[in-house]
Design an enzyme around this catalytic site. Structure first.
Site, PDB file in Angstrom:
ATOM      1  N   ARG A 106      71.668  72.263 -44.220  1.00  0.00           N
ATOM      2  CA  ARG A 106      72.686  71.784 -43.276  1.00  0.00           C
ATOM      3  C   ARG A 106      74.036  72.083 -43.914  1.00  0.00           C
ATOM      4  O   ARG A 106      74.411  71.467 -44.916  1.00  0.00           O
ATOM      5  CB  ARG A 106      72.513  70.287 -43.041  1.00  0.00           C
ATOM      6  CG  ARG A 106      73.437  69.664 -42.004  1.00  0.00           C
ATOM      7  CD  ARG A 106      73.110  68.171 -41.904  1.00  0.00           C
ATOM      8  NE  ARG A 106      73.930  67.462 -40.952  1.00  0.00           N
ATOM      9  CZ  ARG A 106      73.586  67.241 -39.680  1.00  0.00           C
ATOM     10  NH1 ARG A 106      72.443  67.709 -39.214  1.00  0.00           N
ATOM     11  NH2 ARG A 106      74.368  66.545 -38.873  1.00  0.00           N
ATOM     12  N   HIS A 133      72.488  74.707 -33.868  1.00  0.00           N
ATOM     13  CA  HIS A 133      71.702  73.525 -34.254  1.00  0.00           C
ATOM     14  C   HIS A 133      70.346  73.645 -33.543  1.00  0.00           C
ATOM     15  O   HIS A 133      70.022  72.873 -32.638  1.00  0.00           O
ATOM     16  CB  HIS A 133      72.436  72.261 -33.826  1.00  0.00           C
ATOM     17  CG  HIS A 133      71.966  71.018 -34.514  1.00  0.00           C
ATOM     18  ND1 HIS A 133      70.905  71.003 -35.394  1.00  0.00           N
ATOM     19  CD2 HIS A 133      72.401  69.728 -34.446  1.00  0.00           C
ATOM     20  CE1 HIS A 133      70.728  69.774 -35.846  1.00  0.00           C
ATOM     21  NE2 HIS A 133      71.608  68.974 -35.283  1.00  0.00           N
ATOM     22  N   GLN A 136      67.794  70.676 -33.119  1.00  0.00           N
ATOM     23  CA  GLN A 136      68.233  69.734 -32.096  1.00  0.00           C
ATOM     24  C   GLN A 136      67.842  70.224 -30.706  1.00  0.00           C
ATOM     25  O   GLN A 136      67.353  69.454 -29.879  1.00  0.00           O
ATOM     26  CB  GLN A 136      69.755  69.554 -32.174  1.00  0.00           C
ATOM     27  CG  GLN A 136      70.326  68.603 -31.138  1.00  0.00           C
ATOM     28  CD  GLN A 136      69.881  67.179 -31.346  1.00  0.00           C
ATOM     29  OE1 GLN A 136      70.088  66.611 -32.421  1.00  0.00           O
ATOM     30  NE2 GLN A 136      69.272  66.573 -30.332  1.00  0.00           N
ATOM     31  N   ASP A 227      78.242  65.721 -26.434  1.00  0.00           N
ATOM     32  CA  ASP A 227      78.294  65.640 -27.890  1.00  0.00           C
ATOM     33  C   ASP A 227      79.696  65.185 -28.259  1.00  0.00           C
ATOM     34  O   ASP A 227      80.600  65.153 -27.411  1.00  0.00           O
ATOM     35  CB  ASP A 227      77.964  67.008 -28.502  1.00  0.00           C
ATOM     36  CG  ASP A 227      77.809  66.973 -30.019  1.00  0.00           C
ATOM     37  OD1 ASP A 227      77.738  65.866 -30.584  1.00  0.00           O
ATOM     38  OD2 ASP A 227      77.765  68.055 -30.638  1.00  0.00           O
ATOM     39  N   CYS A 267      73.203  64.059 -28.590  1.00  0.00           N
ATOM     40  CA  CYS A 267      72.542  64.313 -29.873  1.00  0.00           C
ATOM     41  C   CYS A 267      72.906  63.299 -30.949  1.00  0.00           C
ATOM     42  O   CYS A 267      72.288  63.304 -32.018  1.00  0.00           O
ATOM     43  CB  CYS A 267      72.833  65.739 -30.337  1.00  0.00           C
ATOM     44  SG  CYS A 267      74.579  66.133 -30.447  1.00  0.00           S
ATOM     45  N   ARG A 295      63.163  64.374 -32.491  1.00  0.00           N
ATOM     46  CA  ARG A 295      63.533  65.212 -33.637  1.00  0.00           C
ATOM     47  C   ARG A 295      62.396  65.205 -34.667  1.00  0.00           C
ATOM     48  O   ARG A 295      62.084  66.233 -35.281  1.00  0.00           O
ATOM     49  CB  ARG A 295      64.821  64.691 -34.298  1.00  0.00           C
ATOM     50  CG  ARG A 295      66.096  64.851 -33.491  1.00  0.00           C
ATOM     51  CD  ARG A 295      66.491  66.303 -33.299  1.00  0.00           C
ATOM     52  NE  ARG A 295      66.609  67.028 -34.547  1.00  0.00           N
ATOM     53  CZ  ARG A 295      67.667  66.992 -35.351  1.00  0.00           C
ATOM     54  NH1 ARG A 295      68.722  66.251 -35.029  1.00  0.00           N
ATOM     55  NH2 ARG A 295      67.695  67.706 -36.455  1.00  0.00           N
TER      56      ARG A 295
END
Length: 308
Positions: A106, A133, A136, A227, A267, A295
């Site tokens: 990440r 991402h 996700q 988001d 998210c 997830r």
């Protein structure tokens, strides 16, 4: 009984590293894990986590997923390792390849992730970069599939910054043939190369729409998604972006324009009263915490497939 299959690409840096068939396979395997219809042991396998950005859901879901597979996780915090002191990526990647069986990273620059991939002899997973991402997006579309059973005639509207999440939604949506609408202020559109790649995949080019009008984008939509307006690393832009995104909040007025059976996704973390209101995030339409739970299962399925 469904069993993990080796993926065509050993790495998962982008949604495009999976085929449509592999995405659907990951969904099926994730559902088997979720419903406790399947288990598998990867004893002595080690997942290395390199997180240059803060994380809650991604970090915990990867750790729990690996634990449930019978493996272990090593958290390589840059603040307590030589990574934070400037050790070259090519050196770090080659050393970790001798310790770990798979590495989830990440970080900020997508090019850094590609550098890890270049030098690592073990699979590399994108746990978030500024460009994409993809983990996700897998959880997002699994949540949508659980709600609507398939993706036929599903319209996904993302309202907010054309960021890494929007980019992965576009690419994964293209592979699954889902109509994706992105509503963002002028100047905050998704990455142009991502749009180009998606249009090359879509059989119907009209299924991808980029607009600056959130009200037009939500009409008849089945899924409303948002988001944060300012991602990690954009703290200095917060005041400007808050002004630019005025009118792009998912509130009850916007929700009323969508399909009557629409669902809400985010998210997380959410800044309530900014990109989404309390009323909406806690409504019966919200699937946000189901989405967060998913997830775990898509990453369990992804890891099982990579390690098989």
């Amino acid at each position: 009984m469904l069993k993990p299959n080796k993926l065509a690409s050993k790495n998962f840096l982008s949604s495009l590293d999976l085929s449509t068939e592999e995405i659907n396979y990951i969904f099926d395997l994730a559902c088997n894990f979720k419903n406790k219809k399947f288990s598998i042991e990867f004893k002595d396998k080690v997942l290395g986590l390199i997180f240059d950005k803060s994380s809650t859901r991604t970090r915990v879901s990867f750790q729990v997923a690996m634990s449930r597979l019978g493996g272990t996780t090593i958290d390589l915090n840059p603040n307590t390792s030589q990574i934070g002191r400037g050790e070259p990526i090519k050196d770090t990647a080659r050393v970790l390849s001798r310790y770990c069986d798979v590495i989830a990273i990440r970080t900020f620059k997508h090019s850094d992730l590609e550098e890890y991939e270049k030098w690592s002899s073990k699979p590399v997973i994108n746990a978030l970069t500024d460009l994409e991402h993809p983990c996700q997006a897998l959880a997002d579309f699994l949540t949508i599939k659980e709600e609507f059973f398939d993706f036929k005639n599903v319209v996904l509207t993302f309202i907010g910054d054309g960021n890494n999440v929007a980019n992965s939604l576009i690419l994964c949506g293209a592979l699954l043939g889902v109509e994706v609408r992105i509503a963002c202020p002028n100047g905050y559109e998704p990455n142009l190369s991502v749009i180009k790649k998606a249009n090359e995949i879509y059989e119907n080019k009209n299924l991808l729409k980029i607009t600056n009008d959130p009200y037009a984008a939500v009409i008849g939509a089945n899924v409303l998604y948002t988001d944060v307006w300012s991602s990690m690393g954009e703290e200095s832009q917060k005041e400007v972006k808050d002004k630019d995104f005025n009118g792009f909040t998912i509130n009850s007025n916007l929700v009323e324009k969508a399909d009557k059976n629409s669902i809400i996704l985010h998210c997380l973390p959410a800044y309530r009263s900014k990109e989404i209101t309390d009323e909406v995030i806690d409504s019966k339409k919200s699937r946000i915490f189901d989405q967060a739970e998913n997830r775990l299962f898509v990453q369990q399925a992804l890891l099982a497939s990579i390690l098989s």
